[in-house]
Design a protein around this motif. Structure first.
Motif, short mmCIF file in Angstrom:
data_model
loop_
_atom_site.label_atom_id
_atom_site.label_comp_id
_atom_site.label_asym_id
_atom_site.label_seq_id
_atom_site.Cartn_x
_atom_site.Cartn_y
_atom_site.Cartn_z
N ASP A 226 -48.51 -46.44 36.48
CA ASP A 226 -47.63 -46.21 35.34
C ASP A 226 -48.50 -45.70 34.19
O ASP A 226 -49.35 -46.42 33.67
CB ASP A 226 -46.95 -47.53 34.96
N ASN A 227 -48.26 -44.46 33.78
CA ASN A 227 -49.07 -43.83 32.73
C ASN A 227 -48.31 -43.69 31.42
O ASN A 227 -48.65 -42.86 30.58
CB ASN A 227 -49.55 -42.45 33.20
N THR A 228 -47.30 -44.55 31.23
CA THR A 228 -46.47 -44.47 30.03
C THR A 228 -47.27 -44.60 28.74
O THR A 228 -46.98 -43.93 27.74
CB THR A 228 -45.38 -45.56 30.07
N VAL A 243 -49.37 -41.39 43.03
CA VAL A 243 -48.10 -41.25 42.34
C VAL A 243 -48.27 -41.73 40.90
O VAL A 243 -48.93 -42.73 40.64
CB VAL A 243 -46.99 -42.08 43.03
N VAL A 244 -47.67 -40.99 39.96
CA VAL A 244 -47.69 -41.38 38.54
C VAL A 244 -46.24 -41.52 38.09
O VAL A 244 -45.43 -40.63 38.30
CB VAL A 244 -48.41 -40.33 37.68
N VAL A 245 -45.93 -42.67 37.49
CA VAL A 245 -44.59 -42.88 36.96
C VAL A 245 -44.65 -42.97 35.44
O VAL A 245 -45.67 -43.32 34.87
CB VAL A 245 -43.93 -44.14 37.55
N HIS A 246 -43.52 -42.63 34.82
CA HIS A 246 -43.43 -42.62 33.37
C HIS A 246 -42.10 -43.17 32.91
O HIS A 246 -41.06 -42.93 33.54
CB HIS A 246 -43.51 -41.18 32.82
N SER A 247 -42.13 -43.87 31.78
CA SER A 247 -40.94 -44.01 30.96
C SER A 247 -41.01 -42.88 29.96
O SER A 247 -41.75 -42.95 28.97
CB SER A 247 -40.90 -45.36 30.26
N ALA A 260 -35.19 -42.26 29.67
CA ALA A 260 -35.48 -41.36 30.80
C ALA A 260 -36.77 -41.79 31.48
O ALA A 260 -37.59 -42.51 30.92
CB ALA A 260 -35.62 -39.92 30.30
N GLY A 261 -36.94 -41.34 32.73
CA GLY A 261 -38.15 -41.64 33.49
C GLY A 261 -38.55 -40.48 34.36
O GLY A 261 -37.85 -39.46 34.43
N ALA A 262 -39.69 -40.62 35.02
CA ALA A 262 -40.18 -39.56 35.91
C ALA A 262 -41.05 -40.14 37.01
O ALA A 262 -41.77 -41.12 36.79
CB ALA A 262 -40.96 -38.51 35.14
N VAL A 263 -40.96 -39.51 38.17
CA VAL A 263 -41.84 -39.78 39.30
C VAL A 263 -42.63 -38.51 39.57
O VAL A 263 -42.05 -37.45 39.82
CB VAL A 263 -41.03 -40.14 40.56
#
Length: 445
Positions: A226-228, A243-247, A260-263
């Motif tokens: 998680d790189n938020t 894999v990098v996830v974001h808010s 919103a989010g992202a994969v």
């Protein structure tokens, strides 16, 4: 059985719809090359974003058009059958339904993939939906996750409570800085994922992404980061993560007005998550609205400028708070345990992050200070979230980490008086610092 989509099908639309004779043409951008600058060398997030394909509007406008349709028509009956069979997809501008793929959302996905140096990305309705969907795609019933014990409270609750009950997926929480503990927590044949935050929420522990990725890959695990807290600052995929996830709600949006989010990850993973029969994103349906995707795509180009100012002010405030004798946690300070690590991993010129933690020891003192800062001196707002242009403050133990019990908070290093401060950039730096000093002068000794 439907044909398996190729690794680049469905992810990056590149050509406008043409006649039936063009169905089998290979005239499209290979997904990975579409994300890279000429010559295929990734320099830094800003350069990658500038080199990502720019969509024009339908009539040649510099901004892309918004594709607001929920469903899409076909010109011939046979086309729909081929689309559902996986033979035709968004790579050739064939769309079925916006819960599956939408052109505007895909454009934002291209930008997020460029930002994170991954082959592909897909954007979701929230950060938590991105996290949950990835974990459910990578783990089956009976699976196991090794995760950092220092996580956002919602993620901790998902892993410790919801997934064991609903999915029979368990998690071992470890000190992510103890590489041997991470290695020992892996259960042979059962552990599928190593999950952690690049910079932890709210304690600002920096993960050794290269070493953790090596350990995980030696054990056959997928590394999800998680790189938020650190867009532009850190690029986990370049450091070994899968894999990098974001808010996206936070820094990427910057306006505190969008959820919103992202994969971000391999094209094969993104496509598997959109599979009509087995895809977590497709079947759980955390769909991003096309109008939201358009707004976000207009904000990403100035993310780098915003991050530099967030980080610059955080560094100045942390240094000055330390001189005042306050207990401040910030990775930019030399005494921070992972200062040198972050310095070695960070992208050049983006600083050490836009968050700092101020430990007032007790919740009562933390609340008194935040009350002064918001209601007397107007330094910032008492609110959760981060990445806003105003400074946001919250007492983490009783807010964003409240899902954790007292023992879990103590193990994670979350003091009852820990104020998480997302440093904003409105006003002049000296003006805002004077407001902080005034609030401190009014605090009881």
């Amino acid at each position: 059985m439907a044909a398996e989509p190729r690794s680049h099908d469905c992810v990056f639309p590149a050509t406008k719809k043409r006649g039936q004779d063009d169905f089998d043409s290979d005239d499209f951008y290979p997904s990975k090359k579409a994300m890279l600058p000429p010559g295929g060398v990734w320099e830094d997030p800003a350069a990658a974003l500038a080199s990502a394909r720019h969509e024009f509007g339908e009539h040649g406008g510099v901004n892309m058009s918004i594709e607001a349709s929920a469903t899409f028509t076909v010109m011939e009956p046979e086309t729909m059958r081929r689309m559902f069979a996986g033979e035709l997809g968004p790579d050739r501008d064939f769309f079925i339904y916006s819960r599956h793929f939408n052109p505007t959302v895909l454009n934002l996905g291209r930008q997020m993939a460029a930002l994170e140096a991954t082959e592909a990305a897909y954007c979701t309705a929230s950060g938590m939906s991105a996290i949950a969907s990835v974990l459910l795609q990578l783990c089956s019933s009976g699976g196991h996750v090794v995760a950092s014990r220092e996580l956002y409270g919602g993620t901790h609750a998902l892993l410790s409570h919801f997934m064991p009950r609903a999915c029979n997926i368990t998690t071992s929480f470890v000190n992510i800085t103890d590489l041997e503990a991470v290695r020992s927590a892996v259960v042979e044949g059962q552990t599928k994922v190593l999950y952690f935050e690049s910079i932890s929420n709210p304690t600002l522990t920096v993960a050794n992404i290269p070493e953790l990725s090596r350990i995980a890959h030696d054990k056959g695990l997928t590394v999800v980061v998680d790189n938020t807290f650190a867009p532009m600052v850190l690029s986990p995929a370049k450091l070994g993560a899968d894999v990098v996830v974001h808010s996206i709600t936070k820094y990427v949006s910057g306006g505190a007005d969008i959820i919103a989010g992202a994969v971000c990850g391999p094209a094969s993973l993104v496509n598997s998550m959109m599979d009509l029969r087995q895809g977590a994103l497709m079947l759980l349906g955390p769909t991003m609205n096309a109008k939201v995707a358009f707004e976000l795509s207009e904000r990403i180009p100035h993310l780098g400028l915003r991050m530099k100012e967030h980080c610059n002010r955080a560094m100045v405030y942390a240094t000055r708070m330390k001189k005042m004798g306050l207990k401040v946690i910030y990775p930019g300070l030399e005494e921070h345990p992972q200062h040198q690590l972050l310095k070695s991993l960070a992208n050049k010129d983006y600083g050490f992050g836009g968050l700092l933690a101020l430990d007032m020891v007790t919740e009562d003192r933390a609340n008194k200070l935040m009350n002064q800062l918001q209601n007397v001196t107007q330094f910032g707002f008492m609110a959760v979230s981060l990445g806003y242009y105003e400074t946001l403050m919250s007492c983490s133990g009783s807010s964003t980490s409240s899902e954790m019990n007292e023992e879990e908070k103590e193990v994670a290093g979350i003091s009852p008086g820990l104020i998480r401060m997302s440093v904003g950039y409105v006003g002049t730096l000296d003006q805002k610092w004077a407001q902080f000093e005034k609030a401190m002068s009014r605090m009881p000794k």
